[in-house]
Design an enzyme around this catalytic site. Sequence first.
Site, PDB file in Angstrom:
ATOM      1  N   ASN A 108      14.271 -47.555 -89.256  1.00  0.00           N
ATOM      2  CA  ASN A 108      14.452 -47.629 -90.710  1.00  0.00           C
ATOM      3  C   ASN A 108      14.858 -49.024 -91.178  1.00  0.00           C
ATOM      4  O   ASN A 108      15.534 -49.210 -92.175  1.00  0.00           O
ATOM      5  CB  ASN A 108      15.287 -46.482 -91.310  1.00  0.00           C
TER       6      ASN A 108
ATOM      7  N   ARG B  62      16.548 -59.697 -97.533  1.00  0.00           N
ATOM      8  CA  ARG B  62      15.679 -58.930 -96.647  1.00  0.00           C
ATOM      9  C   ARG B  62      15.123 -57.698 -97.369  1.00  0.00           C
ATOM     10  O   ARG B  62      13.964 -57.342 -97.202  1.00  0.00           O
ATOM     11  CB  ARG B  62      16.453 -58.523 -95.390  1.00  0.00           C
TER      12      ARG B  62
ATOM     13  N   HIS C 162      16.126 -67.006 -93.082  1.00  0.00           N
ATOM     14  CA  HIS C 162      16.951 -66.758 -91.894  1.00  0.00           C
ATOM     15  C   HIS C 162      18.089 -67.778 -91.783  1.00  0.00           C
ATOM     16  O   HIS C 162      18.717 -67.889 -90.744  1.00  0.00           O
ATOM     17  CB  HIS C 162      16.086 -66.726 -90.623  1.00  0.00           C
TER      18      HIS C 162
ATOM     19  N   HIS D  47      11.181 -56.902 -97.754  1.00  0.00           N
ATOM     20  CA  HIS D  47      10.591 -55.648 -97.280  1.00  0.00           C
ATOM     21  C   HIS D  47      10.031 -54.818 -98.429  1.00  0.00           C
ATOM     22  O   HIS D  47       9.123 -54.022 -98.237  1.00  0.00           O
ATOM     23  CB  HIS D  47      11.616 -54.840 -96.476  1.00  0.00           C
TER      24      HIS D  47
HETATM   25  C1  HEM Z   1       7.483 -63.371 -89.550  1.00  0.00           C
HETATM   26  C2  HEM Z   1       8.326 -62.984 -90.480  1.00  0.00           C
HETATM   27  C3  HEM Z   1       9.652 -62.341 -90.212  1.00  0.00           C
HETATM   28  C4  HEM Z   1      10.113 -61.689 -89.115  1.00  0.00           C
HETATM   29  C5  HEM Z   1       9.390 -61.421 -87.811  1.00  0.00           C
HETATM   30  C6  HEM Z   1      11.475 -61.287 -89.402  1.00  0.00           C
HETATM   31  C7  HEM Z   1      12.268 -60.569 -88.534  1.00  0.00           C
HETATM   32  C8  HEM Z   1      13.600 -60.256 -88.756  1.00  0.00           C
HETATM   33  C9  HEM Z   1      14.429 -59.492 -87.868  1.00  0.00           C
HETATM   34  C10 HEM Z   1      13.984 -58.852 -86.562  1.00  0.00           C
HETATM   35  C11 HEM Z   1      15.665 -59.441 -88.411  1.00  0.00           C
HETATM   36  C12 HEM Z   1      16.894 -58.750 -87.841  1.00  0.00           C
HETATM   37  C13 HEM Z   1      17.039 -57.358 -88.440  1.00  0.00           C
HETATM   38  C14 HEM Z   1      18.181 -56.605 -87.854  1.00  0.00           C
HETATM   39  O1  HEM Z   1      18.652 -56.895 -86.774  1.00  0.00           O
HETATM   40  O2  HEM Z   1      18.659 -55.655 -88.500  1.00  0.00           O
HETATM   41  C15 HEM Z   1      15.626 -60.172 -89.649  1.00  0.00           C
HETATM   42  C16 HEM Z   1      16.692 -60.364 -90.486  1.00  0.00           C
HETATM   43  C17 HEM Z   1      16.602 -60.980 -91.708  1.00  0.00           C
HETATM   44  N1  HEM Z   1      15.447 -61.404 -92.332  1.00  0.00           N
HETATM   45 FE1  HEM Z   1      13.663 -61.625 -91.474  1.00  0.00          FE
HETATM   46  N2  HEM Z   1      11.816 -61.709 -90.653  1.00  0.00           N
HETATM   47  C18 HEM Z   1      10.730 -62.341 -91.191  1.00  0.00           C
HETATM   48  C19 HEM Z   1      10.633 -62.881 -92.452  1.00  0.00           C
HETATM   49  C20 HEM Z   1      11.635 -62.840 -93.394  1.00  0.00           C
HETATM   50  C21 HEM Z   1      11.480 -63.216 -94.772  1.00  0.00           C
HETATM   51  C22 HEM Z   1      10.177 -63.691 -95.407  1.00  0.00           C
HETATM   52  C23 HEM Z   1      12.692 -63.043 -95.360  1.00  0.00           C
HETATM   53  C24 HEM Z   1      13.082 -63.262 -96.796  1.00  0.00           C
HETATM   54  C25 HEM Z   1      12.462 -64.019 -97.650  1.00  0.00           C
HETATM   55  C26 HEM Z   1      13.596 -62.586 -94.341  1.00  0.00           C
HETATM   56  C27 HEM Z   1      14.945 -62.373 -94.518  1.00  0.00           C
HETATM   57  C28 HEM Z   1      15.798 -61.909 -93.543  1.00  0.00           C
HETATM   58  C29 HEM Z   1      17.231 -61.869 -93.706  1.00  0.00           C
HETATM   59  C30 HEM Z   1      18.015 -62.408 -94.879  1.00  0.00           C
HETATM   60  C31 HEM Z   1      17.744 -61.260 -92.552  1.00  0.00           C
HETATM   61  C32 HEM Z   1      19.209 -60.918 -92.262  1.00  0.00           C
HETATM   62  C33 HEM Z   1      19.467 -59.505 -92.754  1.00  0.00           C
HETATM   63  C34 HEM Z   1      20.903 -59.042 -92.661  1.00  0.00           C
HETATM   64  O3  HEM Z   1      21.813 -59.839 -92.403  1.00  0.00           O
HETATM   65  O4  HEM Z   1      21.100 -57.844 -92.899  1.00  0.00           O
HETATM   66  N3  HEM Z   1      12.920 -62.444 -93.171  1.00  0.00           N
HETATM   67  N4  HEM Z   1      14.339 -60.656 -89.842  1.00  0.00           N
HETATM   68  C1  LIG Z   2      18.851 -45.054 -91.088  1.00  0.00           C
HETATM   69  O1  LIG Z   2      18.944 -43.985 -90.230  1.00  0.00           O
HETATM   70  C2  LIG Z   2      20.270 -43.658 -89.861  1.00  0.00           C
HETATM   71  C3  LIG Z   2      20.228 -42.556 -88.838  1.00  0.00           C
HETATM   72  O2  LIG Z   2      19.195 -41.669 -89.107  1.00  0.00           O
HETATM   73  C4  LIG Z   2      21.049 -43.243 -91.112  1.00  0.00           C
HETATM   74  O3  LIG Z   2      22.395 -42.962 -90.788  1.00  0.00           O
HETATM   75  C5  LIG Z   2      21.016 -44.406 -92.101  1.00  0.00           C
HETATM   76  O4  LIG Z   2      21.657 -44.035 -93.288  1.00  0.00           O
HETATM   77  C6  LIG Z   2      19.584 -44.795 -92.383  1.00  0.00           C
HETATM   78  N1  LIG Z   2      19.572 -45.969 -93.224  1.00  0.00           N
HETATM   79  C7  LIG Z   2      18.916 -46.011 -94.357  1.00  0.00           C
HETATM   80  C8  LIG Z   2      19.025 -47.284 -95.058  1.00  0.00           C
HETATM   81  O5  LIG Z   2      18.273 -45.090 -94.791  1.00  0.00           O
END
Ligand code: HEM
Ligand SMILES: *[C@@H]1O[C@H](CO)[C@@H](O)[C@H](O)[C@H]1NC(C)=O
Length: 328
Positions: free
Chosen positions: A88, A56, A184, A60
């Site tokens: 963030n 992710r 995902h 990003h």
């Molecule tokens: C339409 C495109 C996409 C949307 C709307 C989307 C949206 C999201 C959202 C809302 C989350 C949850 C974040 C959270 O709860 O902290 C997520 C997680 C994630 N996304 Fe996507 N994403 C997209 C495309 C992608 C792409 C292109 C990749 C990588 C190539 C990716 C990799 C991931 C991964 C690995 C997670 C899990 C992160 C974790 O466990 O910390 N996503 N995504």
């Molecule tokens: C996101 O914001 C929270 C609260 O402001 C902070 O504790 C955290 O370290 C921030 N995460 C990143 C990745 O900067």
Amino acid sequence: MDLQLFLLPFFFLSLVNAQLRFNFYNSTCPNAESIIKSAVTNRSNTDPSITAALLRMHFHDCFVRGCDASILIDSTTKHKSEKDAGANQSVRGFELIDEVKTALEKECSNIVSCADIVTIATRDAIALSGGPAYAVPTGRRDGRTSNPNEVNLPGPTLSVLQAFSFFQAKGFTLKEMVTLLGAHTVGVAHCLFFRDRLFNFRGTQKPDPSMDPDLVSKLQRQCGRNNLPIATDPTAFLDQNTNSTVDNEFYNQVLKGKGILLIDHNLGADNSTVGFVKQFGGDANGFLQDFKAVMVKMGSLNVLVGNAGEIRKNCRVFNATPKPSKGK
Ligand code: HEM
Ligand SMILES: *[C@@H]1O[C@H](CO)[C@@H](O)[C@H](O)[C@H]1NC(C)=O
Ligand SMILES: *[C@@H]1O[C@H](CO)[C@@H](O)[C@H](O)[C@H]1NC(C)=O
Ligand SMILES: *[C@@H]1O[C@H](CO)[C@@H](O)[C@H](O)[C@H]1NC(C)=O
Ligand SMILES: *[C@@H]1O[C@H](CO)[C@@H](O)[C@H](O)[C@H]1NC(C)=O
Ligand SMILES: *[C@@H]1O[C@H](CO)[C@@H](O)[C@H](O)[C@H]1NC(C)=O
């Protein structure tokens, strides 16, 4: 000979040099890739979720300005960075990048960019989680800009067509978007991104009828009805079957109504993408092949090369700008 014709080969030579290539560090820092791999392996052994974190982070990074490590910059009181955008972004894993950078500065100071560290670490984590191993070209440089106002990433409730506008703008086909969303297959989402699907889908006060009812019940218990700040909001695995393996199972889950995010569900419900979802769901190896190709492509988005940008000493801060010489 005409001067322009004479200069032409030199012009192309400089173009050829100013691009990514394999083994970019083979003479300047020959152990770079093995040091990165060792750190990622160590972390992955105790924390398999690092693969999702890096995937992710890489996405990003690459989708904002290009793969230039702009996502790694910390906000200061004067200058807010990409980390300050939205909630963030809940992107995580920055401390692993710091650890690698420290090791690399010891090994060969000022050589390996933070943007390459993110790219290589992601590649290594994927292979450690059952995904494909592949070579990535390197030579990225670190950017000197990180601005929260430039962060414009797709949201989880978009339609396929809306999401595609983001990917098309970066040069991806619809199939490549479906392939990238195969990321995902690992990781988690906070409930706030899909809670409406569990309790109040489109204002109906009912769950999304297209989500598997057993999964609805399970996630209702896991998430609770009320939104919480992201730091205390529960999370759920994006892939209900193989939650930490890079494989094609995500697509089969989507087809069973077990996609967590609406965008994931939409991939299997939209006529324009359901064919790809079925194809990948039925072809484990085909998915892995396509996934590695699309990861290399994503890792090449708008990269800085040659003398552009800089090699950051600390991935969280830009290098100090050299002071203009006094006296004139
Ligand atoms: C339409 C495109 C996409 C949307 C709307 C989307 C949206 C999201 C959202 C809302 C989350 C949850 C974040 C959270 O709860 O902290 C997520 C997680 C994630 N996304 Fe996507 N994403 C997209 C495309 C992608 C792409 C292109 C990749 C990588 C190539 C990716 C990799 C991931 C991964 C690995 C997670 C899990 C992160 C974790 O466990 O910390 N996503 N995504
Ligand atoms: C996101 O914001 C929270 C609260 O402001 C902070 O504790 C955290 O370290 C921030 N995460 C990143 C990745 O900067
Ligand atoms: C590095 O790789 C390039 C191209 O792949 C090759 O020409 C060069 O000899 C290699 N250098 C070392 C030190 O291995
Ligand atoms: C990974 O762990 C091994 C064994 O504990 C250690 O020797 C090595 O230095 C670690 N690598 C990094 C980059 O931290
Ligand atoms: C996540 O996957 C592991 C390994 O397959 C499994 O043991 C565990 O039960 C899964 N967790 C959930 C909540 O599905
Ligand atoms: C999608 O395909 C189905 C079956 O081929 C068809 O009935 C439906 O009208 C199509 N929907 C759209 C929006 O094209």
